[in-house]
Write an enzyme that holds these catalytic residues in place. Structure first.
Site, PDB file in Angstrom:
ATOM      1  N   ASP A 494     -27.766  38.906  56.048  1.00 20.26           N
ATOM      2  CA  ASP A 494     -27.983  37.810  55.101  1.00 20.26           C
ATOM      3  C   ASP A 494     -28.765  36.667  55.716  1.00 20.26           C
ATOM      4  O   ASP A 494     -29.251  35.787  55.011  1.00 20.26           O
ATOM      5  CB  ASP A 494     -26.627  37.229  54.682  1.00 20.26           C
ATOM      6  CG  ASP A 494     -25.987  38.032  53.580  1.00 20.26           C
ATOM      7  OD1 ASP A 494     -26.710  38.674  52.818  1.00 20.26           O
ATOM      8  OD2 ASP A 494     -24.745  37.997  53.486  1.00 20.26           O
TER       9      ASP A 494
HETATM   10  C1  GLC Z   1     -23.710  33.204  55.671  1.00 17.02           C
HETATM   11  C2  GLC Z   1     -23.047  34.050  56.727  1.00 17.02           C
HETATM   12  C3  GLC Z   1     -23.109  35.495  56.398  1.00 17.02           C
HETATM   13  C4  GLC Z   1     -22.570  35.697  55.039  1.00 17.02           C
HETATM   14  C5  GLC Z   1     -23.217  34.767  54.024  1.00 17.02           C
HETATM   15  C6  GLC Z   1     -22.547  34.916  52.696  1.00 17.02           C
HETATM   16  O1  GLC Z   1     -25.025  33.487  55.591  1.00 17.02           O
HETATM   17  O2  GLC Z   1     -23.634  33.821  57.981  1.00 17.02           O
HETATM   18  O3  GLC Z   1     -22.378  36.239  57.339  1.00 17.02           O
HETATM   19  O4  GLC Z   1     -22.837  36.992  54.638  1.00 17.02           O
HETATM   20  O5  GLC Z   1     -23.138  33.470  54.439  1.00 17.02           O
HETATM   21  O6  GLC Z   1     -22.974  34.023  51.762  1.00 17.02           O
HETATM   22  C1  GLC Z   2     -21.220  39.191  55.831  1.00 14.20           C
HETATM   23  C2  GLC Z   2     -21.516  39.623  54.432  1.00 14.20           C
HETATM   24  C3  GLC Z   2     -22.301  40.895  54.387  1.00 14.20           C
HETATM   25  C4  GLC Z   2     -23.484  40.795  55.287  1.00 14.20           C
HETATM   26  C5  GLC Z   2     -23.091  40.373  56.682  1.00 14.20           C
HETATM   27  C6  GLC Z   2     -24.270  40.161  57.581  1.00 14.20           C
HETATM   28  O1  GLC Z   2     -20.292  40.058  56.401  1.00 14.20           O
HETATM   29  O2  GLC Z   2     -20.342  39.785  53.690  1.00 14.20           O
HETATM   30  O3  GLC Z   2     -22.691  41.168  53.084  1.00 14.20           O
HETATM   31  O4  GLC Z   2     -24.104  42.045  55.297  1.00 14.20           O
HETATM   32  O5  GLC Z   2     -22.370  39.177  56.625  1.00 14.20           O
HETATM   33  O6  GLC Z   2     -25.009  39.037  57.239  1.00 14.20           O
END
Ligand code: GLC
Ligand code: GLC
Length: 829
Positions: A494
């Site tokens: 993300d």
């Molecule tokens: C932030 C976190 C990521 C998560 C995302 C969800 O980017 O670092 O881990 O998946 O928020 O909104």
């Molecule tokens: C968090 C989110 C997942 C994402 C991950 C890496 O675990 O839930 O959707 O893939 O962060 O950013």
């Protein structure tokens, strides 16, 4: 340092001090009504949706951290204490918390008075039962006051913690006998209510928080009524309604008393919202009266210790059955307890709650994630395949007809979340993986014919197979200059936001797109994801397998050609000599390359590339695995990237905003560690696979709980990486794809028991020191008793496989389908 121990025979983790390094929690409930409960009874309850239907209030980011829950207070001649130590924090003579499968038992003892509270949500029941057993262990008679307390949330948790100008005036209750009803907003647009009851006469109550606390300057650690030894019989009118019962109790030496509290939730049909008459003794400030029929029935269901015992037995039996579907006996106790108990339990929780409500997820931020829920199914599907099927259909229904997906949806409405939108490049692929996993588990091909609409064509007749088609071609139809998938807003990571270029505080990295890409359709048509390429080549064969099974040979060949092409493109444009690149950014520059100053190597694409055998003939797989070992491996697991970013790279986005060693910037993201564990096992390197597994598997972190901080019985999303000040410290426990993927890694890749379309593959990749192991697997109606023998002490290689004494070629046990138990013997060598 440990703060408790595993009691495997009871499937419990036993915490023996309330001062754990972080609140160590458990989940109660698994269908409609859910509660979070910490080892000091902190936490909250909600129905279905932690944001829209919150029942009790909880303040995140509070000081102290875990304040607010369902608490019991005892005033024993001026000594005030709680069975779970908090909030008063009087030192207890004895304390213990047992987190089990869907229940938690908290015991406290002070001055010869013992309180044991069992919390659980019975099966098919929308309420939390709390059985309190008070025992006088002293030689003297004891007379003390006993109080309960729960603070109501005004339903919408987001609104509840922001909209005070309205909410301080809307709270409403009714009181009838020993039951306190939360009827806020019931008069108008809500048809649901909650209640808190006890199965005994009470000597008083409080329903107004400030009255219970005695002053707006008091906290939960210092309630005036408890100090006074007597309730104030307050009737809430706006402000913050609570439910507190008060009872005077006298116990002779050796005597016990049991009280059963129920915190329940119920909904009434629109035409039966109100009772016809106001019963005598009912306290209300309204002209209308709540129809309480459902609450009465619920109260009647668990109002005696016998009924509670039966409910608890039913819950335990349910879990025993769920956990008997797959069981192993390996030479390593920690593996056994992860596989047989805790990893499977966590998979149920992640399946239920996705990433919505934990002590790190506030329940108001995210609903169900498209990619998250699809991955959660991978670790859960064997437990209750029918629920997985239902979920798959729900998720697929939020997909768009071009294969794009809403990134999240709300469980209560099952509608895609427009605030987040779509265009996450990996989303559609997880759907292929999860549907394939469902078919492999069950052999239920009919899911492909199930009628599943698209979000943009809700009335249209579409099948699940069409969803898989558009998922697959959504990748194929969105390639960049190197023939690799466009990265779009983000892929699995993300925080790699290649179309964002954000320079303004507050812009969401995931939803903000730089205006310069508006004309191109909202994201860069240059930035490409090597991760999605690898995931595509890993997932694609399942899609091909499905088409072949359906006799669609042409379509299968066409899809296979796309997979082959992607492999070729990846090898040509994305192999960096010793590992695979991470991406091409929007400037067309390499990300995750030797040429980069920071972030030279990333973990995410590597495992799937290895398992897809991209460049295997040129040794790309072993080179890649060795590079991971060299650059990413450290004491507590594999970091996500190396070197960590030390500056903000506007072209990469959020990843470079985290301090090095945390989260996606070189944290140990345990989720993707599993992909490397799988890849090592796949490549036959059982030693490495097990090394990586044991670095992150919770049971192995138990001894260093003081460093690891979070629960030693469940995975967290992240552990501080080697660049972090808090190296080895866990965060974001419970709700993470790590649970499902590590279940897959240990059960299907290391232990090697893997459902396939045409049978059960048994092909372990284990530490050479193991003499073997046994496993029981229920599969498509049969039970397989599997014995693995490893006399030559190899890592991998099935030399001989027999089913009921008959030789089988290869390593796939064919489906017997006769409902019997079959003996599978496997000789490695
Ligand atoms: C932030 C976190 C990521 C998560 C995302 C969800 O980017 O670092 O881990 O998946 O928020 O909104
Ligand atoms: C968090 C989110 C997942 C994402 C991950 C890496 O675990 O839930 O959707 O893939 O962060 O950013």
């Amino acid at each position: 340092m440990k703060f408790g121990y595993f009691d495997d025979s009871r499937k419990e983790y036993v915490i023996n001090t309330p001062r754990t390094p972080y609140p160590w929690i458990n989940y109660l409930g698994n269908q409609g009504f859910f509660s979070l409960i910490s080892n000091t009874a902190g936490g909250y309850s909600f129905y279905m949706d932690a944001r829209l239907r919150r029942i009790t209030r909880y303040r995140y980011n509070n000081v102290p951290l875990d304040m607010g829950g369902r608490y019991f207070y005892i005033n024993d001649n001026g000594t005030i204490w709680n069975p779970g130590w908090s909030p008063v924090k009087t030192d207890l003579d004895e304390y213990e918390c047992r987190h089990g499968m869907g229940y938690t038992i908290i015991k406290g003892k002070k001055n010869g008075l013992k309180a044991e509270v069992t919390f659980f949500v019975p099966q098919n029941y929308d309420g939390e039962v709390q059985q309190v057993v008070l025992t006088n262990d002293s030689a003297e008679a004891k007379e003390f006051s006993f109080f309960s307390i729960a603070e109501w949330c005004l339903w919408d948790a987001q609104d509840d913690c922001t909209n005070f100008q309205r909410n301080f005036s809307t709270g409403r209750v009714e009181i009838e006998g020993s039951t306190i009803y939360h009827v806020t907003e019931y008069r108008d647009r809500r048809n649901h209510y909650a209640f808190y009851t006890v199965n005994d006469e009470i000597d008083g109550y409080d329903t107004d928080r400030d009255a219970f606390l005695g002053s707006i300057y008091n906290g939960w650690d210092n309630p005036e009524t408890v100090k006074a030894g007597k309730a104030s019989d307050s009737f809430a009118d706006g402000w913050s309604p609570v439910a507190s019962h008060y009872k005077k109790i006298t116990l002779a030496p050796g005597e016990s008393k049991t009280l059963i509290f129920i915190l329940g939730y119920a909904e009434n049909p629109q035409d039966k919202k109100f009772a016809a008459e106001k019963p005598e003794g009912l306290l209300t400030r309204e002209k209308w009266v709540l129809n309480k029929e459902k609450a009465y029935a619920m109260i009647d269901k668990y109002n005696t210790p016998e009924k509670v015992a039966a409910g608890l037995a039913e819950l335990k039996d349910t879990w025993d059955k769920l956990l008997s579907i797959f069981k192993v006996d390996t030479p390593d106790d920690k593996v056994n307890r992860m596989v047989n108990i805790w990893n499977q339990y966590q998979c149920m929780v992640t399946f239920n709650l996705s990433r919505s409500a934990s002590y790190f997820e506030s329940g108001i931020g995210r609903g169900m994630g498209f990619r998250d829920s699809n991955q959660d199914i991978l670790g859960f599907v064997h437990q209750i395949p029918e629920r997985a099927r239902e979920r798959l259909i729900d998720i697929a229904s939020t997909q768009l007809s071009d294969g794009g997906c809403y990134h999240q949806y709300q469980p209560l409405t099952k509608k895609g979340n427009a605030d987040i939108g779509g265009d996450f490049s990996d989303d559609p692929l997880w759907m292929i993986l999860s549907v394939a996993a469902y078919i492999k588990e069950t052999g239920d091909w009919s899911i492909l014919d199930a009628n599943v609409p698209f979000d943009d064509d809700p009335e249209g007749k579409h099948t699940m197979l069409e969803h898989l088609d558009v998922s697959f071609y959504h990748i194929v139809n969105n390639l960049g200059p190197h023939g690799l998938p466009l990265a779009m807003r983000a892929d699995w990571n993300d925080c790699i936001n290649l179309s964002c270029f954000s320079d303004t505080p507050g812009e969401s990295f995931q939803t903000y797109t730089n205006p310069k890409f508006k004309a191109e359709g909202g994201y860069s048509k240059i930035a490409e994801s090597v991760f999605v390429a690898a995931l595509f080549t890993y997932t694609g064969p399942a899609y091909v397998g499905i088409l072949e099974h359906l006799g669609k040979a042409d379509e299968a060949a066409k899809a296979q050609a796309e997979i082959d092409k992607m492999k070729k493109n990846t090898m040509e444009s994305a192999f960096d000599g010793d590992w695979f690149l991470r991406a091409y950014d929007a400037n067309g520059e390499k990300m995750g390359s030797k040429e980069c100053e920071e972030g030279k190597i990333f973990i995410e694409p590597q495992g799937f590339a290895v398992m897809s055998e991209i460049g295997k003939e040129e040794g790309a797989d072993i080179k890649t695995l060795n590079a991971i070992d060299k650059y990413l491996n450290c004491e507590y697991g594999l970091v996500l990237n190396n070197p960590a970013f030390t500056k903000y790279y506007i072209q990469y986005g959020e990843i470079s905003t985290y301090p090095g060693g945390y989260k996606e910037n070189a944290g140990i993201f345990t989720h993707n560690n599993a992909w490397i564990i799988c890849a090592e096992a796949y490549a036959g390197r059982g030693e490495k696979a097990f090394e990586y597994y044991s670095k992150i598997a919770p049971a192995f972190t138990e001894e260093t709980s003081d460093i690891h901080k979070t629960e030693p019985y469940v995975y967290g999303q992240m552990i501080g990486g080697k660049d972090a000040k808090n190296f080895g410290q866990g965060k974001n426990s419970w709700l993470t794809g790590t649970a499902a993927w590590n279940m897959v890694a240990i059960s299907q890749y290391i232990l090697g028991v893997k459902p396939e379309f045409d049978g059960l593959r048994v092909d372990p990749s284990i530490p050479a020191a193991w003499d073997g192991f046994t496993a029981t697997r229920q599969f498509r109606g049969d039970t397989y008793e599997i014995t693995i023998k490893n006399p030559d002490h190899v890592n991998k290689g099935v030399k001989k496989l027999t089913v009921d004494g008959v030789d089988v070629e290869g390593c796939i046990v064919p489906v017997a389908g006769d409902g019997n138990t079959h003996k599978v013997e496997v000789l490695l060598g």
